[in-house]
Design an enzyme around this catalytic site. Sequence first.
Site, PDB file in Angstrom:
ATOM      1  N   ARG A 142       6.961   0.727   8.384  1.00 22.70           N
ATOM      2  CA  ARG A 142       7.037   1.629   9.531  1.00 22.70           C
ATOM      3  C   ARG A 142       7.631   0.929  10.750  1.00 22.70           C
ATOM      4  O   ARG A 142       7.703   1.533  11.826  1.00 22.70           O
ATOM      5  CB  ARG A 142       5.634   2.170   9.860  1.00 22.70           C
ATOM      6  CG  ARG A 142       5.059   3.053   8.757  1.00 22.70           C
ATOM      7  CD  ARG A 142       3.594   3.410   9.033  1.00 22.70           C
ATOM      8  NE  ARG A 142       3.064   4.265   7.978  1.00 22.70           N
ATOM      9  CZ  ARG A 142       1.760   4.482   7.772  1.00 22.70           C
ATOM     10  NH1 ARG A 142       0.864   3.892   8.557  1.00 22.70           N
ATOM     11  NH2 ARG A 142       1.361   5.263   6.792  1.00 22.70           N
TER      12      ARG A 142
ATOM     13  N   ARG B 264       1.951 -30.837   9.899  1.00 27.65           N
ATOM     14  CA  ARG B 264       1.349 -29.672  10.554  1.00 27.65           C
ATOM     15  C   ARG B 264       0.793 -28.680   9.540  1.00 27.65           C
ATOM     16  O   ARG B 264      -0.285 -28.107   9.753  1.00 27.65           O
ATOM     17  CB  ARG B 264       2.398 -29.009  11.460  1.00 27.65           C
ATOM     18  CG  ARG B 264       2.804 -29.933  12.606  1.00 27.65           C
ATOM     19  CD  ARG B 264       4.102 -29.525  13.250  1.00 27.65           C
ATOM     20  NE  ARG B 264       4.500 -30.507  14.259  1.00 27.65           N
ATOM     21  CZ  ARG B 264       5.731 -30.612  14.743  1.00 27.65           C
ATOM     22  NH1 ARG B 264       6.694 -29.800  14.326  1.00 27.65           N
ATOM     23  NH2 ARG B 264       6.014 -31.524  15.651  1.00 27.65           N
TER      24      ARG B 264
ATOM     25  N   VAL C 255       0.950  -6.298   9.168  1.00 22.06           N
ATOM     26  CA  VAL C 255      -0.132  -7.067   9.797  1.00 22.06           C
ATOM     27  C   VAL C 255      -1.372  -7.119   8.906  1.00 22.06           C
ATOM     28  O   VAL C 255      -1.937  -8.193   8.655  1.00 22.06           O
ATOM     29  CB  VAL C 255      -0.483  -6.485  11.186  1.00 22.06           C
ATOM     30  CG1 VAL C 255      -1.706  -7.175  11.760  1.00 22.06           C
ATOM     31  CG2 VAL C 255       0.702  -6.625  12.129  1.00 22.06           C
ATOM     32  N   GLY C 256      -1.813  -5.965   8.435  1.00 19.05           N
ATOM     33  CA  GLY C 256      -3.014  -5.939   7.596  1.00 19.05           C
ATOM     34  C   GLY C 256      -2.852  -6.780   6.346  1.00 19.05           C
ATOM     35  O   GLY C 256      -3.757  -7.525   5.955  1.00 19.05           O
TER      36      GLY C 256
ATOM     37  N   ARG D  93       7.770 -33.925   9.418  1.00 18.54           N
ATOM     38  CA  ARG D  93       6.770 -33.634  10.451  1.00 18.54           C
ATOM     39  C   ARG D  93       6.144 -32.257  10.248  1.00 18.54           C
ATOM     40  O   ARG D  93       4.994 -32.012  10.652  1.00 18.54           O
ATOM     41  CB  ARG D  93       7.384 -33.736  11.850  1.00 18.54           C
ATOM     42  CG  ARG D  93       8.392 -32.653  12.194  1.00 18.54           C
ATOM     43  CD  ARG D  93       8.982 -32.872  13.587  1.00 18.54           C
ATOM     44  NE  ARG D  93       9.848 -31.782  14.007  1.00 18.54           N
ATOM     45  CZ  ARG D  93      11.110 -31.618  13.611  1.00 18.54           C
ATOM     46  NH1 ARG D  93      11.661 -32.478  12.767  1.00 18.54           N
ATOM     47  NH2 ARG D  93      11.830 -30.593  14.046  1.00 18.54           N
ATOM     48  N   HIS D  94       6.890 -31.370   9.585  1.00 18.19           N
ATOM     49  CA  HIS D  94       6.337 -30.042   9.336  1.00 18.19           C
ATOM     50  C   HIS D  94       5.231 -30.092   8.287  1.00 18.19           C
ATOM     51  O   HIS D  94       4.289 -29.298   8.333  1.00 18.19           O
ATOM     52  CB  HIS D  94       7.453 -29.082   8.919  1.00 18.19           C
ATOM     53  CG  HIS D  94       8.530 -28.980   9.953  1.00 18.19           C
ATOM     54  ND1 HIS D  94       8.297 -28.427  11.196  1.00 18.19           N
ATOM     55  CD2 HIS D  94       9.810 -29.404   9.957  1.00 18.19           C
ATOM     56  CE1 HIS D  94       9.402 -28.504  11.910  1.00 18.19           C
ATOM     57  NE2 HIS D  94      10.337 -29.091  11.197  1.00 18.19           N
TER      58      HIS D  94
ATOM     59  N   HIS E  90       9.617 -24.323   8.196  1.00 16.91           N
ATOM     60  CA  HIS E  90       8.651 -25.050   9.028  1.00 16.91           C
ATOM     61  C   HIS E  90       7.204 -24.854   8.583  1.00 16.91           C
ATOM     62  O   HIS E  90       6.380 -25.740   8.776  1.00 16.91           O
ATOM     63  CB  HIS E  90       8.782 -24.622  10.496  1.00 16.91           C
ATOM     64  CG  HIS E  90      10.019 -25.172  11.157  1.00 16.91           C
ATOM     65  ND1 HIS E  90      10.214 -25.125  12.514  1.00 16.91           N
ATOM     66  CD2 HIS E  90      11.122 -25.777  10.642  1.00 16.91           C
ATOM     67  CE1 HIS E  90      11.389 -25.688  12.816  1.00 16.91           C
ATOM     68  NE2 HIS E  90      11.959 -26.075  11.688  1.00 16.91           N
TER      69      HIS E  90
ATOM     70  N   ASP F  62       0.864  -1.179   0.000  1.00 14.86           N
ATOM     71  CA  ASP F  62       0.000   0.000   0.000  1.00 14.86           C
ATOM     72  C   ASP F  62       0.905   1.235   0.000  1.00 14.86           C
ATOM     73  O   ASP F  62       2.126   1.135  -0.186  1.00 14.86           O
ATOM     74  CB  ASP F  62      -1.003  -0.045   1.166  1.00 14.86           C
ATOM     75  CG  ASP F  62      -0.344   0.125   2.534  1.00 14.86           C
ATOM     76  OD1 ASP F  62       0.899   0.210   2.607  1.00 14.86           O
ATOM     77  OD2 ASP F  62      -1.084   0.168   3.536  1.00 14.86           O
TER      78      ASP F  62
HETATM   79  C1  RB5 Z   1      -2.032   2.483   6.639  1.00 16.46           C
HETATM   80  O1  RB5 Z   1      -2.092   3.649   7.395  1.00 16.46           O
HETATM   81  C2  RB5 Z   1      -1.805   1.283   7.539  1.00 16.46           C
HETATM   82  O2  RB5 Z   1      -2.947   1.040   8.311  1.00 16.46           O
HETATM   83  C3  RB5 Z   1      -1.452   0.057   6.726  1.00 16.46           C
HETATM   84  O3  RB5 Z   1      -0.320   0.317   5.955  1.00 16.46           O
HETATM   85  C4  RB5 Z   1      -1.107  -1.204   7.490  1.00 16.46           C
HETATM   86  O4  RB5 Z   1      -0.142  -0.942   8.474  1.00 16.46           O
HETATM   87  C5  RB5 Z   1      -2.234  -1.982   8.008  1.00 16.46           C
HETATM   88  O5  RB5 Z   1      -2.041  -3.069   8.594  1.00 16.46           O
END
Ligand code: RB5
Length: 150
Positions: free
Chosen positions: A110, A137, A70-71, A133-134, A99, A9
């Site tokens: 960031r 799983r 994460v997103g 074994r992996h 694994h 993004d």
């Molecule tokens: C964007 O501001 C931010 O939310 C996105 O890049 C990300 O970190 C979401 O998981």
Amino acid sequence: MKKYAIGSDHAGYEMRLSIKAYLESRGFSVDDFGTFDREKSNYPEIADVVANKVAGGGYDGGILICGTGVGMSLAANKVRGIRAACVSEPYSAKMSKEHNDANIICFGARVIGIETAKMIVDAWADSEFAGGRHKTRVDMITKLEKDGHL
Ligand code: RB5
């Protein structure tokens, strides 16, 4: 020659360009699925494209970058056949392949710097799934994906 799909993004825009160039400098082929400017964008839309490309075959894996990673990992893992790992250091990146057979690696522009990001993609791209074994799983993860339970 290994071939990767990459996407980010707006938060991962600069890091994605650097990682794409780095992978190409290593002799890998890279297909870039954007985002193609710095305007605010929705990470699930990019995860959708890259994850479906990887799940569809023809790629050795995918790389997804957002602010935290994460997103992107949450969204990519909703696509059948995808095992997306969100990592911040190279040891987990290596283990995610050995694994967990992670076929997408995610990280946050960031959260980490470009040199750590390069080490992460090296560790992941240069590792192989250990199987054994992996595999038992990972097959359980696939059953969870298919049936919602083991
Ligand atoms: C964007 O501001 C931010 O939310 C996105 O890049 C990300 O970190 C979401 O998981």
